[in-house]
Write an enzyme that holds these catalytic residues in place. Structure first.
Site, PDB file in Angstrom:
ATOM      1  N   ARG A  81       0.822  -1.220   0.000  1.00 13.15           N
ATOM      2  CA  ARG A  81       0.000   0.000   0.000  1.00 13.15           C
ATOM      3  C   ARG A  81       0.855   1.268   0.000  1.00 13.15           C
ATOM      4  O   ARG A  81       0.454   2.290  -0.565  1.00 13.15           O
ATOM      5  CB  ARG A  81      -0.940  -0.002   1.202  1.00 13.15           C
ATOM      6  CG  ARG A  81      -2.070  -0.973   0.987  1.00 13.15           C
ATOM      7  CD  ARG A  81      -3.091  -0.884   2.079  1.00 13.15           C
ATOM      8  NE  ARG A  81      -4.314  -1.524   1.621  1.00 13.15           N
ATOM      9  CZ  ARG A  81      -5.231  -2.045   2.410  1.00 13.15           C
ATOM     10  NH1 ARG A  81      -5.096  -1.997   3.711  1.00 13.15           N
ATOM     11  NH2 ARG A  81      -6.305  -2.596   1.913  1.00 13.15           N
TER      12      ARG A  81
ATOM     13  N   LYS B  82     -20.524 -16.531   1.537  1.00 11.49           N
ATOM     14  CA  LYS B  82     -21.976 -16.370   1.677  1.00 11.49           C
ATOM     15  C   LYS B  82     -22.604 -15.597   0.542  1.00 11.49           C
ATOM     16  O   LYS B  82     -22.084 -14.560   0.123  1.00 11.49           O
ATOM     17  CB  LYS B  82     -22.283 -15.641   2.981  1.00 11.49           C
ATOM     18  CG  LYS B  82     -21.921 -16.484   4.184  1.00 11.49           C
ATOM     19  CD  LYS B  82     -22.290 -15.782   5.441  1.00 11.49           C
ATOM     20  CE  LYS B  82     -22.083 -16.697   6.637  1.00 11.49           C
ATOM     21  NZ  LYS B  82     -22.243 -15.982   7.892  1.00 11.49           N
TER      22      LYS B  82
ATOM     23  N   GLY C 143     -10.129  -9.615  -0.848  1.00 10.81           N
ATOM     24  CA  GLY C 143      -8.902 -10.056  -0.188  1.00 10.81           C
ATOM     25  C   GLY C 143      -8.404 -11.421  -0.637  1.00 10.81           C
ATOM     26  O   GLY C 143      -7.232 -11.574  -0.982  1.00 10.81           O
TER      27      GLY C 143
ATOM     28  N   GLY D 110     -14.013  -3.905   0.415  1.00  8.16           N
ATOM     29  CA  GLY D 110     -15.359  -3.402   0.670  1.00  8.16           C
ATOM     30  C   GLY D 110     -15.740  -2.290  -0.292  1.00  8.16           C
ATOM     31  O   GLY D 110     -16.868  -2.238  -0.795  1.00  8.16           O
TER      32      GLY D 110
HETATM   33  P1  AMP Z   1     -15.780 -13.781   1.226  1.00 13.80           P
HETATM   34  O1  AMP Z   1     -15.110 -12.949   2.277  1.00 13.80           O
HETATM   35  O2  AMP Z   1     -17.265 -13.751   1.259  1.00 13.80           O
HETATM   36  O3  AMP Z   1     -15.205 -13.528  -0.160  1.00 13.80           O
HETATM   37  O4  AMP Z   1     -15.442 -15.287   1.597  1.00 13.80           O
HETATM   38  C1  AMP Z   1     -14.146 -15.774   1.674  1.00 13.80           C
HETATM   39  C2  AMP Z   1     -14.178 -17.030   2.482  1.00 13.80           C
HETATM   40  O5  AMP Z   1     -15.025 -17.989   1.865  1.00 13.80           O
HETATM   41  C3  AMP Z   1     -12.825 -17.683   2.624  1.00 13.80           C
HETATM   42  O6  AMP Z   1     -12.438 -17.615   3.969  1.00 13.80           O
HETATM   43  C4  AMP Z   1     -13.086 -19.126   2.202  1.00 13.80           C
HETATM   44  O7  AMP Z   1     -12.470 -20.081   3.048  1.00 13.80           O
HETATM   45  C5  AMP Z   1     -14.591 -19.242   2.304  1.00 13.80           C
HETATM   46  N1  AMP Z   1     -15.119 -20.327   1.461  1.00 13.80           N
HETATM   47  C6  AMP Z   1     -14.928 -20.496   0.147  1.00 13.80           C
HETATM   48  N2  AMP Z   1     -15.487 -21.629  -0.279  1.00 13.80           N
HETATM   49  C7  AMP Z   1     -16.062 -22.215   0.802  1.00 13.80           C
HETATM   50  C8  AMP Z   1     -16.784 -23.410   1.007  1.00 13.80           C
HETATM   51  N3  AMP Z   1     -17.044 -24.236  -0.007  1.00 13.80           N
HETATM   52  N4  AMP Z   1     -17.232 -23.688   2.254  1.00 13.80           N
HETATM   53  C9  AMP Z   1     -16.965 -22.841   3.269  1.00 13.80           C
HETATM   54  N5  AMP Z   1     -16.293 -21.688   3.147  1.00 13.80           N
HETATM   55  C10 AMP Z   1     -15.824 -21.364   1.921  1.00 13.80           C
END
Ligand code: AMP
Length: 396
Positions: A34, A198, A354, A377
């Site tokens: 950064r 999610k 990230g 974000g």
């Molecule tokens: P996000 O911050 O919403 O982009 O989510 C990132 C997180 O999603 C990471 O920590 C991953 O480990 C988790 N993730 C990705 N695929 C899966 C999965 N199939 N089951 C559980 N967690 C997951």
């Protein structure tokens, strides 16, 4: 867009909001990306003959004064090394000392203020604090994309004190022009790859992209909420039960608009949430109880790659599996490699968030893609179609 590019700042005292929120361990910076990314803006201002006052936050201090672990002192030292000149530093942001250091700053000199979040008024967007900061200089430049989605004193409120003297720095301008391209002028076929844990955190992005892309490839934990909504068996995979109806709505919306929405045909599953767990590939619609989808499977990788290889533009946000565990990172890494090839073949590729950025860095691919966003974000909110306070403050 009002950028610093075509203006000369000779003789000006320029306040620059940077994003120096770098990881610091025991007083040492563990990743200075950064700081490096802020150099083009700072160097342009210095070469014009401006005096430069830099402002930033670091971490999340309580806002009740100095806390050593959040001090920007290591940043001042590292920045001095990178610029090849000393960077003056104030141990406080709100005292007479700061005012006199700013007043005495000469053309070609750099001053870094201490962590703005030591003062509560920063995150509260306090107008009096913004006015105090504004009084230190006569031009305002915002180059902190990572905090552009916050209406803080130094990221947005301050701009009103510079109605004719506010600009985007090079980093902000680069982010905005790429995000505008992704929203309004990406070449087709245009594919979005969306992963992560999610569906709830990406709903608005999915909705906004449904009018723009030709194909959406869904991976990661969020895929299983869609699979269950379609009547599939997901075993013990991550599912947001309260988002099943919403997933159905999204599927119907994409169908109505003729956008191809692909879920992973197969998944690499585990019998527990552990890197050392037993592993087996199942069709994603038929995951037995006791197993959970942890990564996209080999058929899914091949199908996703086939779509990506014919795309002219690709947006990628979110890992396709539990990327932090080496045994479940391959799908994410394969998609990263594929994006590298799409770029080599003249396609436009954009990555944000990230984990996907970490995957790209792990592959040493950051320079092999068209655009790697510095703001997680902030990028998501931009893609949702929201107006970011830090952007609006300069454009108003
Ligand atoms: P996000 O911050 O919403 O982009 O989510 C990132 C997180 O999603 C990471 O920590 C991953 O480990 C988790 N993730 C990705 N695929 C899966 C999965 N199939 N089951 C559980 N967690 C997951």
């Amino acid at each position: 867009m009002k950028t610093i590019k075509n203006t000369n700042f000779k003789g000006k005292k320029v306040l620059v909001r940077c994003d120096f929120n770098v990881p610091v361990k025991e007083g040492r910076i563990t990743d200075d990306t950064r700081i490096r990314e802020s150099l083009p803006t700072i160097e342009k201002l210095l070469s014009d003959g401006a005096a430069v006052i830099l402002m930033s936050h670091l971490g999340r201090p309580s806002g009740t004064g100095f806390e050593a672990e959040f001090s920007l002192a290591p940043v001042a030292a590292r920045l001095g090394e990178l610029l090849g000149k000393p960077v003056r530093f104030t141990n406080d942001v709100f005292t007479e000392v700061t005012v006199s250091l700013s007043r005495d700053l000469q053309a070609g000199e750099v001053l870094l203020l201490e962590n703005l979040r030591f003062i509560k008024g920063e995150t509260k967007g306090d107008e009096a604090f913004a006015s105090y900061l504004a009084s230190l200089g006569n031009v305002y430049v915002n180059d902190a994309f990572g905090t552009a989605h916050r209406a803080h004193a130094s990221t947005a409120i301050i701009a009103k004190f510079f109605p004719d003297d506010k600009y985007f720095g090079f980093l902000m301008a680069h982010e905005i022009s790429n995000l505008e391209k992704l929203l309004h002028s990406a070449e087709h076929p245009y594919t979005a790859v969306i992963g992560g844990s999610k569906v709830s955190s990406k709903i608005d992005v999915l909705k906004n992209l449904s009018d723009k892309v030709d194909a959406l490839l869904v991976g990661g934990g969020m895929a299983f909420t869609f699979v269950k909504a379609m009547g599939g068996k997901v075993g013990n995979s991550l599912v947001e039960e309260d988002k099943l109806d919403l997933a159905k709505e999204i599927l119907a919306d994409f169908g109505k608009k003729g956008v191809k929405l692909l879920l992973p045909k197969d998944s690499l599953c585990a019998n527990r949430f552990d890197n050392e767990a037993e592993r087996k590939v199942f069709p994603t619609m038929e995951i037995p109880d006791g197993w959970m989808g942890m990564d996209i499977g080999p058929e899914a990788v091949a199908e996703f790659e086939a779509v990506l290889n014919t795309s002219r533009s690709v947006l990628w946000n979110g890992p396709l599996g539990v990327f932090e565990m080496p045994n479940f990172s391959e799908g994410t890494l394969q998609i990263g490699r594929c994006l590298g090839k799409v770029t080599e073949n003249g396609g436009y590729t954009a990555v944000g968030g990230g984990d996907s950025v970490a995957a790209v860095n792990r592959l040493g691919l950051a320079k092999g893609l068209s655009y790697v966003s510095t703001g997680g974000g902030a990028m998501l909110e931009y893609l949702e179609g929201k107006t970011l306070p830090g952007v609006a403050a300069i454009e108003d």
